[in-house]
Design a protein around this motif. Structure first.
Motif, PDB file in Angstrom:
ATOM      1  N   ASN A  81       0.777  -1.428  -0.112  1.00 49.38           N
ATOM      2  CA  ASN A  81      -0.108   0.076   0.156  1.00 49.38           C
ATOM      3  C   ASN A  81       0.895   1.262   0.180  1.00 49.38           C
ATOM      4  OD1 ASN A  81      -2.551  -1.480   0.144  1.00 49.38           O
ATOM      5  ND2 ASN A  81      -2.153  -1.848   2.208  1.00 49.38           N
ATOM      6  N   CYS A  82       2.042   1.246   0.848  1.00 49.92           N
ATOM      7  CA  CYS A  82       2.993   2.342   0.900  1.00 49.92           C
ATOM      8  C   CYS A  82       4.252   1.964   0.208  1.00 49.92           C
ATOM      9  CB  CYS A  82       3.042   2.620   2.345  1.00 49.92           C
ATOM     10  SG  CYS A  82       1.636   3.218   3.190  1.00 49.92           S
ATOM     11  N   HIS A  83       4.754   1.242   0.278  1.00 46.60           N
ATOM     12  CA  HIS A  83       5.996   0.402  -0.188  1.00 46.60           C
ATOM     13  C   HIS A  83       6.210  -0.036  -1.567  1.00 46.60           C
ATOM     14  CE1 HIS A  83       8.213   1.541   3.499  1.00 46.60           C
ATOM     15  NE2 HIS A  83       7.122   1.000   4.197  1.00 46.60           N
ATOM     16  N   SER A  84       7.041   0.255  -2.399  1.00 43.51           N
ATOM     17  CA  SER A  84       7.072  -0.345  -3.919  1.00 43.51           C
ATOM     18  C   SER A  84       8.057  -1.636  -3.680  1.00 43.51           C
ATOM     19  CB  SER A  84       7.539   0.460  -5.011  1.00 43.51           C
ATOM     20  OG  SER A  84       6.508   1.477  -5.386  1.00 43.51           O
ATOM     21  N   ALA A  85       8.148  -2.263  -4.612  1.00 44.08           N
ATOM     22  CA  ALA A  85       9.055  -3.269  -4.860  1.00 44.08           C
ATOM     23  C   ALA A  85       9.409  -3.289  -6.336  1.00 44.08           C
ATOM     24  CB  ALA A  85       8.920  -4.716  -4.274  1.00 44.08           C
ATOM     25  N   ALA A  86      10.075  -2.190  -6.736  1.00 44.98           N
ATOM     26  CA  ALA A  86       9.836  -1.867  -8.227  1.00 44.98           C
ATOM     27  C   ALA A  86      10.709  -2.489  -9.019  1.00 44.98           C
ATOM     28  CB  ALA A  86       9.983  -0.246  -8.457  1.00 44.98           C
ATOM     29  N   TYR A  87      11.909  -3.148  -8.319  1.00 46.86           N
ATOM     30  CA  TYR A  87      12.799  -4.066  -8.990  1.00 46.86           C
ATOM     31  C   TYR A  87      12.437  -5.254  -9.196  1.00 46.86           C
ATOM     32  CZ  TYR A  87      15.410   0.249  -8.235  1.00 46.86           C
ATOM     33  OH  TYR A  87      16.064   1.457  -8.022  1.00 46.86           O
ATOM     34  N   HIS A  88      11.313  -5.596  -8.926  1.00 50.49           N
ATOM     35  CA  HIS A  88      10.549  -6.998  -8.743  1.00 50.49           C
ATOM     36  C   HIS A  88       9.349  -6.864  -9.660  1.00 50.49           C
ATOM     37  CE1 HIS A  88      10.935 -10.942  -7.089  1.00 50.49           C
ATOM     38  NE2 HIS A  88       9.608 -11.066  -6.901  1.00 50.49           N
ATOM     39  N   ARG A  89       9.034  -7.969 -10.460  1.00 49.00           N
ATOM     40  CA  ARG A  89       7.573  -8.154 -11.104  1.00 49.00           C
ATOM     41  C   ARG A  89       6.773  -9.163 -10.559  1.00 49.00           C
ATOM     42  NH1 ARG A  89       8.198  -5.041 -15.752  1.00 49.00           N
ATOM     43  NH2 ARG A  89      10.228  -4.479 -16.212  1.00 49.00           N
ATOM     44  N   PHE A  90       5.446  -8.910 -10.766  1.00 48.41           N
ATOM     45  CA  PHE A  90       4.486  -9.923 -10.070  1.00 48.41           C
ATOM     46  C   PHE A  90       4.713 -11.304 -10.825  1.00 48.41           C
ATOM     47  CE2 PHE A  90       2.283  -6.033  -8.962  1.00 48.41           C
ATOM     48  CZ  PHE A  90       1.905  -6.109  -8.053  1.00 48.41           C
ATOM     49  N   ASN A  91       5.215 -11.416 -12.038  1.00 47.76           N
ATOM     50  CA  ASN A  91       5.063 -12.715 -12.522  1.00 47.76           C
ATOM     51  C   ASN A  91       6.138 -13.705 -11.908  1.00 47.76           C
ATOM     52  OD1 ASN A  91       7.453 -11.461 -13.773  1.00 47.76           O
ATOM     53  ND2 ASN A  91       6.713 -11.550 -15.810  1.00 47.76           N
ATOM     54  N   ARG A  92       7.282 -13.122 -11.148  1.00 47.28           N
ATOM     55  CA  ARG A  92       8.418 -13.609 -10.950  1.00 47.28           C
ATOM     56  C   ARG A  92       7.761 -14.703  -9.592  1.00 47.28           C
ATOM     57  NH1 ARG A  92      14.536 -12.346 -10.942  1.00 47.28           N
ATOM     58  NH2 ARG A  92      14.344 -14.637 -10.912  1.00 47.28           N
ATOM     59  N   LEU A  93       6.473 -14.306  -9.077  1.00 48.80           N
ATOM     60  CA  LEU A  93       6.023 -14.962  -8.024  1.00 48.80           C
ATOM     61  C   LEU A  93       5.547 -16.317  -8.381  1.00 48.80           C
ATOM     62  CD1 LEU A  93       3.703 -12.220  -6.424  1.00 48.80           C
ATOM     63  CD2 LEU A  93       6.014 -12.824  -5.673  1.00 48.80           C
ATOM     64  N   GLN A  94       5.728 -16.639  -9.788  1.00 52.93           N
ATOM     65  CA  GLN A  94       5.325 -18.075 -10.072  1.00 52.93           C
ATOM     66  C   GLN A  94       6.507 -19.011  -9.731  1.00 52.93           C
ATOM     67  OE1 GLN A  94       3.640 -18.171 -14.184  1.00 52.93           O
ATOM     68  NE2 GLN A  94       4.557 -16.190 -14.350  1.00 52.93           N
ATOM     69  N   GLU A  95       7.743 -18.349  -9.398  1.00 54.83           N
ATOM     70  CA  GLU A  95       8.879 -19.141  -8.986  1.00 54.83           C
ATOM     71  C   GLU A  95       8.887 -19.787  -7.656  1.00 54.83           C
ATOM     72  OE1 GLU A  95      12.460 -16.988  -9.465  1.00 54.83           O
ATOM     73  OE2 GLU A  95      11.792 -16.203 -11.498  1.00 54.83           O
TER      74      GLU A  95
END
Length: 252
Positions: free
Chosen positions: A52-66
């Protein structure tokens, strides 16, 4: 005036506490790093409470498949700021509004588990694991919360409904002719949360495990590759040693 005095008393206590080396970091349960269910629950907690407040801009949602999640699970349960699974994990809040509310723009958390390591106290995972278990109510603070690990922290306790409210127990000691307040390691429960203490510690462990994985998703592969390289070098050294012996055997 009472609030000011209370704030000063707290600041003095924590300053004395910090001068003694600060609170010791608890050890993060490293076995969670190989637990897919823990990583998936950590990703869920991160998306619901941190993104909600913090980003993880060097990570993409599709990597959660790992970590065993399908695209459908990611889209249905974890994506609140975009509808594209290949997008970066950016926060929902406007950075300017966040700075106005909290006094500073909330930092990106992609690498936070690696950036907070302290050789004397522990790893970044140890720091985060202790941080989220060290909040207590302090009405003198703008957010209503303070933290033993990070005194005067600008981030409120977003997980308080899960943990409940606690207050640290200090004892007064005399050091070098001065009275200081030292944390005893004990907490008094002010208001119970939705989880028991054990359940909350486990949930925080899941969240930290996910942050640790997100900071370096290829960590397992790197370790495996490193072991393979060392084995290869060991075998190569053996062959080189025997070849050297054969080559020089007739030289006197």
């Amino acid at each position: 005036m009472k609030k000011i005095l209370a704030s000063l008393m707290t600041a003095l206590s924590l300053s004395a506490f910090a001068s003694g080396g600060g609170v010791a970091w608890d050890r993060f349960p490293t076995e969670k790093m190989s637990d897919m269910a823990a990583l998936q629950n950590g990703a869920k907690l991160f998306a619901n409470y941190c993104l909600n407040c913090h980003s993880a801009a060097y990570h993409r949602f599709n990597r959660l498949q790992e970590i065993g999640l399908t695209k459908e699970q990611i889209k249905d349960n974890l994506m609140f700021t975009t509808d594209k699974v290949g997008e970066q994990m950016k926060s929902a809040i406007d950075p300017k509004e966040a700075k106005a509310w909290f006094g500073a723009t909330p930092p990106d958390l992609t690498l936070v588990a690696r950036s907070r390591a302290d050789g004397a106290k522990g790893t970044g995972a140890d720091y985060l694991y202790t941080l989220w278990r060290s909040y207590y109510r302090d009405d003198t603070k703008a957010t209503g919360w303070d933290n033993l690990v990070f005194p005067s922290i600008g981030m409120p306790h977003v997980l308080w409904e899960l943990q409940g409210e606690r207050k640290p127990v200090f004892e007064e000691r005399e050091e070098h002719g001065h009275k200081v307040h030292v944390f005893t390691g004990r907490w008094d429960v002010v208001k119970p949360g939705q989880m028991s203490a054990q359940q909350y510690d486990s949930a925080v462990g899941d969240l930290v495990a996910y942050l640790n994985w997100m900071a370096e998703p290829q960590q397992k592969q790197r370790f495996s590759l490193g072991v393979g390289v060392l084995v290869f070098l060991g075998i190569f050294a053996l062959f080189a040693w025997r070849l050297n012996a054969v080559y020089w055997k007739d030289v006197k």
